[in-house]
Motif scaffolding. Sequence first.
Motif, PDB file in Angstrom:
ATOM      1  N   GLN A 103      47.976   1.578  21.787  1.00 39.30           N
ATOM      2  CA  GLN A 103      48.848   2.400  22.611  1.00 39.30           C
ATOM      3  C   GLN A 103      49.371   3.562  21.781  1.00 39.30           C
ATOM      4  N   LEU A 104      49.763   4.635  22.461  1.00 40.96           N
ATOM      5  CA  LEU A 104      50.390   5.781  21.832  1.00 40.96           C
ATOM      6  C   LEU A 104      51.711   6.035  22.548  1.00 40.96           C
ATOM      7  N   VAL A 105      52.527   6.912  22.000  1.00 43.94           N
ATOM      8  CA  VAL A 105      53.829   7.211  22.602  1.00 43.94           C
ATOM      9  C   VAL A 105      53.885   8.688  22.991  1.00 43.94           C
ATOM     10  N   ILE A 106      54.199   8.939  24.271  1.00 47.69           N
ATOM     11  CA  ILE A 106      54.397  10.298  24.763  1.00 47.69           C
ATOM     12  C   ILE A 106      55.726  10.338  25.503  1.00 47.69           C
ATOM     13  N   ASN A 107      56.588  11.259  25.116  1.00 44.20           N
ATOM     14  CA  ASN A 107      57.910  11.404  25.750  1.00 44.20           C
ATOM     15  C   ASN A 107      58.673  10.078  25.798  1.00 44.20           C
ATOM     16  N   GLY A 108      58.575   9.327  24.704  1.00 37.35           N
ATOM     17  CA  GLY A 108      59.316   8.076  24.591  1.00 37.35           C
ATOM     18  C   GLY A 108      58.714   6.902  25.329  1.00 37.35           C
ATOM     19  N   LYS A 109      57.550   7.078  25.948  1.00 40.63           N
ATOM     20  CA  LYS A 109      56.909   6.010  26.708  1.00 40.63           C
ATOM     21  C   LYS A 109      55.575   5.629  26.070  1.00 40.63           C
ATOM     22  N   ARG A 110      55.305   4.327  26.053  1.00 39.69           N
ATOM     23  CA  ARG A 110      54.012   3.851  25.570  1.00 39.69           C
ATOM     24  C   ARG A 110      52.948   4.032  26.647  1.00 39.69           C
ATOM     25  N   VAL A 111      51.780   4.504  26.237  1.00 35.79           N
ATOM     26  CA  VAL A 111      50.659   4.660  27.165  1.00 35.79           C
ATOM     27  C   VAL A 111      49.407   4.086  26.504  1.00 35.79           C
ATOM     28  N   PRO A 112      48.538   3.437  27.290  1.00 29.59           N
ATOM     29  CA  PRO A 112      47.356   2.791  26.706  1.00 29.59           C
ATOM     30  C   PRO A 112      46.206   3.766  26.474  1.00 29.59           C
ATOM     31  N   ILE A 113      45.481   3.523  25.405  1.00 29.20           N
ATOM     32  CA  ILE A 113      44.235   4.256  25.168  1.00 29.20           C
ATOM     33  C   ILE A 113      43.205   3.739  26.166  1.00 29.20           C
ATOM     34  N   ILE A 114      42.505   4.649  26.828  1.00 29.76           N
ATOM     35  CA  ILE A 114      41.502   4.252  27.812  1.00 29.76           C
ATOM     36  C   ILE A 114      40.133   4.737  27.369  1.00 29.76           C
ATOM     37  N   GLY A 115      39.142   3.886  27.511  1.00 29.41           N
ATOM     38  CA  GLY A 115      37.800   4.234  27.073  1.00 29.41           C
ATOM     39  C   GLY A 115      37.663   4.158  25.565  1.00 29.41           C
ATOM     40  N   ASN A 116      36.479   4.507  25.089  1.00 32.78           N
ATOM     41  CA  ASN A 116      36.209   4.496  23.654  1.00 32.78           C
ATOM     42  C   ASN A 116      36.811   5.713  22.970  1.00 32.78           C
TER      43      ASN A 116
END
Length: 269
Positions: A197-210
């Motif tokens: 996961q990465l963080v954008i604007n204080g929110k965690r978001v999942p990596i999608i795809g390779n």
Amino acid sequence: HQLEPEIYSHRLLQMYIDALEKSKVTATIPLHLKFDTGMARMGFGATDVADVIATISSHPQLKVSSVFSHLAGADEARFDEFTKSQITLFDSICHAIKKLLPYSFDRHILNSAGIERFGFAQYEMVRLGIGLYGAGNAKLKNISTLKTFVSQIRELNANQTVGYSRKGVLTRPSRIAVIPIGYADGLDRKLSNGVGQLVINGKRVPIIGNICMDAAMVDVTDIQVSEGDEVTIFGNEITVTEIANKLGTIPYEVLTSISKRVKRIYTME
């Protein structure tokens, strides 16, 4: 450059003496002697003490500044007895050297985990390693952050795929952010497909795809994101230790995998 050499073998000691004699060096040279107490990497053995000190004592310009060793498993409780045996052996080595030298020297064996868990063996010095980066102990402050930015946002439909080998399969209409960092920069490909996961604007978001060589994609459907927004790979929100655990490795590997093409910015408080 007034460097003080670490000497860990008879061959290296003799090579250093030969170099000093060839250069006609007469100034006092501090040496740091490394002994192997169980790491089985580099270092003199416990039975080498007499020969090593005899060689050094026969060259008046050489002086032992410190004696040290390295712990093999200080970060794991299951190895505590082995760690204590290393410290005991180190004590005996230092005691033997003290008997042979007319002056005192510093001793050090503790790494970051050793400092935390075996404080009774601090001696005159300790060697803080990964702890310098705030990794390995939740009480330590993070000192390094890897950042990038959103380069593009794509609006995609359900059943579309994202990335190489079509690994990222969308189950709903989605907003996908593309970020300009990939495995050539040190973003490990094993973090692909929701593992990382990465963080954008204080929110965690999942990596999608390779993860690609120079880019990665994240699902930002559920948060407000604009192109140009900052993205944090690791820092205070996602630690290097967390990423290392997901990869089944150690924080050092995560940090040393960041390639030279990633810009470094150093700040001081």
